[in-house]
Design an enzyme around this catalytic site. Sequence first.
Site, PDB file in Angstrom:
ATOM      1  N   ASP A  54      90.343 -43.108  22.843  1.00  0.00           N
ATOM      2  CA  ASP A  54      91.944 -43.061  22.642  1.00  0.00           C
ATOM      3  C   ASP A  54      92.586 -43.762  23.782  1.00  0.00           C
ATOM      4  O   ASP A  54      93.528 -44.677  23.410  1.00  0.00           O
ATOM      5  CB  ASP A  54      92.302 -41.429  22.613  1.00  0.00           C
ATOM      6  N   GLU A  79      99.570 -40.548  23.680  1.00  0.00           N
ATOM      7  CA  GLU A  79      99.088 -39.119  23.732  1.00  0.00           C
ATOM      8  C   GLU A  79      98.497 -38.889  25.025  1.00  0.00           C
ATOM      9  O   GLU A  79      98.405 -37.863  25.591  1.00  0.00           O
ATOM     10  CB  GLU A  79      98.073 -39.062  22.733  1.00  0.00           C
ATOM     11  N   ASP A 153      99.928 -42.966  18.687  1.00  0.00           N
ATOM     12  CA  ASP A 153      98.771 -41.981  18.232  1.00  0.00           C
ATOM     13  C   ASP A 153      97.268 -42.991  18.131  1.00  0.00           C
ATOM     14  O   ASP A 153      97.020 -43.383  17.138  1.00  0.00           O
ATOM     15  CB  ASP A 153      98.761 -40.979  17.090  1.00  0.00           C
ATOM     16  N   ILE A 155      93.971 -42.353  17.861  1.00  0.00           N
ATOM     17  CA  ILE A 155      93.203 -42.062  16.793  1.00  0.00           C
ATOM     18  C   ILE A 155      93.640 -40.527  16.278  1.00  0.00           C
ATOM     19  O   ILE A 155      93.309 -39.728  17.039  1.00  0.00           O
ATOM     20  CB  ILE A 155      91.567 -41.982  17.039  1.00  0.00           C
ATOM     21  N   ASP A 156      94.305 -40.591  15.256  1.00  0.00           N
ATOM     22  CA  ASP A 156      95.117 -39.140  14.804  1.00  0.00           C
ATOM     23  C   ASP A 156      93.739 -38.572  13.995  1.00  0.00           C
ATOM     24  O   ASP A 156      92.982 -39.413  13.496  1.00  0.00           O
ATOM     25  CB  ASP A 156      96.181 -39.429  13.845  1.00  0.00           C
ATOM     26  N   THR A 158      91.351 -36.701  15.230  1.00  0.00           N
ATOM     27  CA  THR A 158      89.964 -37.013  15.921  1.00  0.00           C
ATOM     28  C   THR A 158      88.679 -36.272  15.537  1.00  0.00           C
ATOM     29  O   THR A 158      87.633 -36.710  15.579  1.00  0.00           O
ATOM     30  CB  THR A 158      90.162 -36.665  17.691  1.00  0.00           C
ATOM     31  N   ASP A 301     102.321 -38.113  16.776  1.00  0.00           N
ATOM     32  CA  ASP A 301     101.792 -37.838  15.136  1.00  0.00           C
ATOM     33  C   ASP A 301     102.945 -38.264  13.902  1.00  0.00           C
ATOM     34  O   ASP A 301     102.263 -38.669  13.182  1.00  0.00           O
ATOM     35  CB  ASP A 301     101.632 -36.220  15.053  1.00  0.00           C
TER      36      ASP A 301
END
Length: 377
Positions: A54, A79, A153, A155-156, A158, A301
Amino acid sequence: MADLLRLLLRVAEKAANVARVCRQEAPLFQLLVQEKTGDDKNKKFVQDFKTLADVVIQEMIRHDVGAQFPEMAGFIHGEESNKFENGLGECVTVTVCSTEEETAALLATVLGGDHTAASLLARAIHQDPATIAADTDGLAVPLSPSELGIWIDPIDATSQYIEGREEVLEEGRLFPSGLHCALVLIGVYLRSTGEPVMGVINQPFNYKDPAGGRWKGKHFWGVSCGSINVCSVSRPKDGPGAGLSVVLSSSEKPVVKDALTSLCGPDKLMFASGAGYKILCVIQGLADVYVLSEGSTFKWDSCAPHALLRALGGGVVDLNKCLQSSSGVQDPQIELTYHQPNTERKGAERWANHGGLVAYRDSSQLRSIIGPLKDKL
């Protein structure tokens, strides 16, 4: 703005490549999925390689955007913190260096001397992706980069990314879980008002090439500024008597599930993973509305998909504010904004969407949802 959009599409595809490489290359995949126990669990990088993936994506986007638009450099938020403690107790700040070799050397210090994994990751970071086709040439938006901020974001969803279940997607159908729920989200907002004006969504695992077994991605984008509303997705056409469909988290409160089942019927209540993916389902017309009663999502997000929904005539509102507003869904104060933290909270919680949210394409759909929920929440 057209230049910024082209850049964001390119860096989102670079991010998608990093996400795919972490699953395709064995040395990285082993770090990604292995469970840590005992002493290892307390070492920050070892405990959570996915956090490093991330951070690498986040810092790559920050680096590339800051290089082309220096006036935005201090307003690119994500994030994750980019500070890691390696197995030797050393604090390492993860950044993208000017060369692949320098980046690999830096990552090796975080990865406890794992030069193979560090080199694979550095190569993906510094690799230029194929050109992303997008009809952005005529896009004239009266905004300057100095007025804008960015939420990333990396890698939303995860957990879906780590679990890695593969689904063959079908046109017009929502799939509740799987790799396709993992998205790269880059949202652009106005620093003065916090309204989202541009969003890029990249779905790294959209389609698996049967010939080579490699994953291909899909991208979506939208711009919404005043009278200018442009989106790569066409506004879905509702069929006659289609009825209202709602997507929820499977962990949603029973009282919300019951109220919406009474409104829509059990067949029109759907469940899916990932906040970004659920809003994308609304964008694509796979669901009409996404309802979340908990404050469990964050600005990173919702910012990118919110911009696409605005371009389609919809939006994302604060559910609590919506329920309490005397003006109902017409109240401009209920729309989520992205420029100010909640000063009563600490850490990441300062940027949570504490009042829950509703993502919608049409205000009439929003109105029909709010009524049944008003007495329940």
